[in-house]
Design a protein around this motif. Structure first.
Motif, mmCIF file in Angstrom:
data_model
loop_
_atom_site.group_PDB
_atom_site.id
_atom_site.type_symbol
_atom_site.label_atom_id
_atom_site.label_comp_id
_atom_site.label_asym_id
_atom_site.label_seq_id
_atom_site.Cartn_x
_atom_site.Cartn_y
_atom_site.Cartn_z
ATOM 1 N N VAL A 62 0.861 -1.179 0.000
ATOM 2 C CA VAL A 62 0.000 0.000 0.000
ATOM 3 C C VAL A 62 0.899 1.231 0.000
ATOM 4 N N ALA A 63 0.432 2.274 -0.653
ATOM 5 C CA ALA A 63 1.244 3.482 -0.805
ATOM 6 C C ALA A 63 0.343 4.701 -0.810
ATOM 7 N N TRP A 64 0.957 5.859 -0.672
ATOM 8 C CA TRP A 64 0.218 7.123 -0.736
ATOM 9 C C TRP A 64 0.910 8.059 -1.723
ATOM 10 N N VAL A 65 0.163 9.045 -2.170
ATOM 11 C CA VAL A 65 0.645 9.941 -3.227
ATOM 12 C C VAL A 65 1.548 11.022 -2.644
ATOM 13 N N GLU A 66 2.803 11.016 -3.051
ATOM 14 C CA GLU A 66 3.715 12.085 -2.657
ATOM 15 C C GLU A 66 3.719 13.205 -3.694
ATOM 16 N N LYS A 67 3.611 12.837 -4.991
ATOM 17 C CA LYS A 67 3.566 13.830 -6.063
ATOM 18 C C LYS A 67 2.485 13.393 -7.046
ATOM 19 N N PRO A 68 1.407 14.159 -7.159
ATOM 20 C CA PRO A 68 0.265 13.748 -7.983
ATOM 21 C C PRO A 68 0.500 13.916 -9.476
ATOM 22 N N GLY A 69 -0.440 13.395 -10.241
ATOM 23 C CA GLY A 69 -0.380 13.474 -11.698
ATOM 24 C C GLY A 69 -1.145 12.311 -12.297
ATOM 25 N N THR A 70 -0.761 11.903 -13.497
ATOM 26 C CA THR A 70 -1.436 10.819 -14.218
ATOM 27 C C THR A 70 -0.475 9.666 -14.457
ATOM 28 N N ILE A 71 -0.929 8.461 -14.169
ATOM 29 C CA ILE A 71 -0.172 7.245 -14.468
ATOM 30 C C ILE A 71 -0.875 6.523 -15.606
ATOM 31 N N MET A 72 -0.102 6.152 -16.633
ATOM 32 C CA MET A 72 -0.639 5.448 -17.787
ATOM 33 C C MET A 72 -0.173 3.999 -17.777
ATOM 34 N N SER A 73 -1.021 3.108 -18.274
ATOM 35 C CA SER A 73 -0.639 1.705 -18.390
ATOM 36 C C SER A 73 0.564 1.576 -19.316
ATOM 37 N N GLY A 74 1.530 0.756 -18.940
ATOM 38 C CA GLY A 74 2.739 0.576 -19.735
ATOM 39 C C GLY A 74 3.891 1.473 -19.341
ATOM 40 N N GLU A 75 3.650 2.432 -18.446
ATOM 41 C CA GLU A 75 4.716 3.339 -18.009
ATOM 42 C C GLU A 75 5.847 2.587 -17.324
ATOM 43 N N LYS A 76 7.050 3.140 -17.440
ATOM 44 C CA LYS A 76 8.171 2.640 -16.659
ATOM 45 C C LYS A 76 8.074 3.208 -15.243
ATOM 46 N N VAL A 77 8.562 2.442 -14.280
ATOM 47 C CA VAL A 77 8.576 2.889 -12.895
ATOM 48 C C VAL A 77 9.906 2.487 -12.276
ATOM 49 N N GLU A 78 10.463 3.370 -11.473
ATOM 50 C CA GLU A 78 11.717 3.085 -10.779
ATOM 51 C C GLU A 78 11.478 3.092 -9.285
ATOM 52 N N ALA A 79 11.849 1.993 -8.632
ATOM 53 C CA ALA A 79 11.771 1.909 -7.174
ATOM 54 C C ALA A 79 13.104 2.335 -6.589
ATOM 55 N N ARG A 80 13.092 3.362 -5.749
ATOM 56 C CA ARG A 80 14.297 3.818 -5.069
ATOM 57 C C ARG A 80 14.199 3.363 -3.616
ATOM 58 N N ILE A 81 14.982 2.343 -3.304
ATOM 59 C CA ILE A 81 14.932 1.701 -1.998
ATOM 60 C C ILE A 81 15.878 2.427 -1.048
ATOM 61 N N PRO A 82 15.404 2.815 0.119
ATOM 62 C CA PRO A 82 16.268 3.553 1.074
ATOM 63 C C PRO A 82 17.260 2.614 1.751
ATOM 64 N N GLU A 83 18.212 3.204 2.475
ATOM 65 C CA GLU A 83 19.091 2.402 3.328
ATOM 66 C C GLU A 83 18.255 1.532 4.262
ATOM 67 N N GLN A 84 18.758 0.346 4.547
ATOM 68 C CA GLN A 84 18.036 -0.565 5.432
ATOM 69 C C GLN A 84 18.953 -1.085 6.530
ATOM 70 N N TRP A 85 18.367 -1.372 7.688
ATOM 71 C CA TRP A 85 19.102 -1.964 8.796
ATOM 72 C C TRP A 85 18.105 -2.611 9.752
ATOM 73 N N TYR A 86 18.609 -3.523 10.572
ATOM 74 C CA TYR A 86 17.813 -4.108 11.633
ATOM 75 C C TYR A 86 18.071 -3.353 12.924
ATOM 76 N N TYR A 87 17.008 -2.879 13.538
ATOM 77 C CA TYR A 87 17.174 -2.165 14.812
ATOM 78 C C TYR A 87 17.588 -3.167 15.888
ATOM 79 N N PRO A 88 18.719 -2.949 16.575
ATOM 80 C CA PRO A 88 19.259 -3.940 17.494
ATOM 81 C C PRO A 88 18.776 -3.826 18.938
ATOM 82 N N GLY A 89 17.895 -2.893 19.225
ATOM 83 C CA GLY A 89 17.507 -2.660 20.611
ATOM 84 C C GLY A 89 16.673 -3.766 21.218
#
Length: 207
Positions: A180-207
């Motif tokens: 599930v996601a929410w809109v950060e920047k609105p506009g129009t999405i068309m079928s067939g569009e390219k999409v790039e996932a930018r994955i943030p840094e990840q870590w396991y919280y050790p607490g």
């Protein structure tokens, strides 16, 4: 001057996995304009900061439900579940687990099918999805499978025991139900569009 890192000197910090980018494409678009979570195919989605215009799940806020037991049911809260996204290979895996021919995205209320990104449901929270046409979505997290979606799948699949398949769907679809996601920047999405996932840094919280 006090060394700000001194309290951590004898502690092992968690491994930090660098962020990265993965490209995919929009294989299908769907909206829910009939007052029900089930969706229907469309060639484009018009998005505002409230989500998909006219969609069942649109809105800046929503009412809390069973996923938020820390609030009384019906509490008005931020809507971080504006868009539901799934992957075709994961839908096939769910269908295989249920021993049925297929699970269509519209049966479970998905708004978008994204292909080409492996382990799609495992993309972490805060991942940004940049679409070719200019839209940006921010991933809140995994979509938890529920009995309502399971009942819809069972009905469409012609199950002899709808209640049993509804519960089995919850088990089989865990970690495969998409995001599930929410809109950060609105506009129009068309079928067939390219999409790039930018994955943030990840870590396991050790607490």
């Amino acid at each position: 001057m006090t060394d700000l890192l001194s309290p951590l000197e004898n502690k092992t910090m968690p491994e930090i996995v660098p962020g990265r980018r993965i490209s995919g494409s929009v294989a299908g678009l769907f909206d829910a304009r009939h007052g029900h979570f089930g969706t229907q195919a469309t060639d484009k989605l018009e998005l505002s900061f409230e989500g998909i215009l006219g969609d069942y799940h649109a809105g800046l806020t929503r009412k809390s439900g069973g996923r938020e037991p820390w609030y009384p049911r019906g509490t008005q809260m931020r809507n971080e579940r504006q868009i539901s996204l799934v992957a075709p290979d994961e839908l096939d895996a769910i269908a295989g687990g249920l021993d049925i021919v297929e699970v269509k995205p519209e049966w479970i209320g998905a708004n978008m099918v994204v292909e080409g990104i492996p382990f799609f449901s495992m993309l972490p929270p805060r991942t940004l999805l940049f679409f070719e046409g200019g839209v940006t979505l921010k991933v809140d997290g995994q979509a938890s499978p529920c009995k309502f979606s399971g009942k819809a799948v069972a009905g469409h699949a012609g199950a002899t025991d709808v209640a049993a398949m509804s519960l089995e769907f919850v088990r089989v679809a865990k970690r495969l139900r998409g995001l599930v996601a929410w809109v950060e920047k609105p506009g129009t999405i068309m079928s067939g569009e390219k999409v790039e996932a930018r994955i943030p840094e990840q870590w396991y919280y050790p607490g």
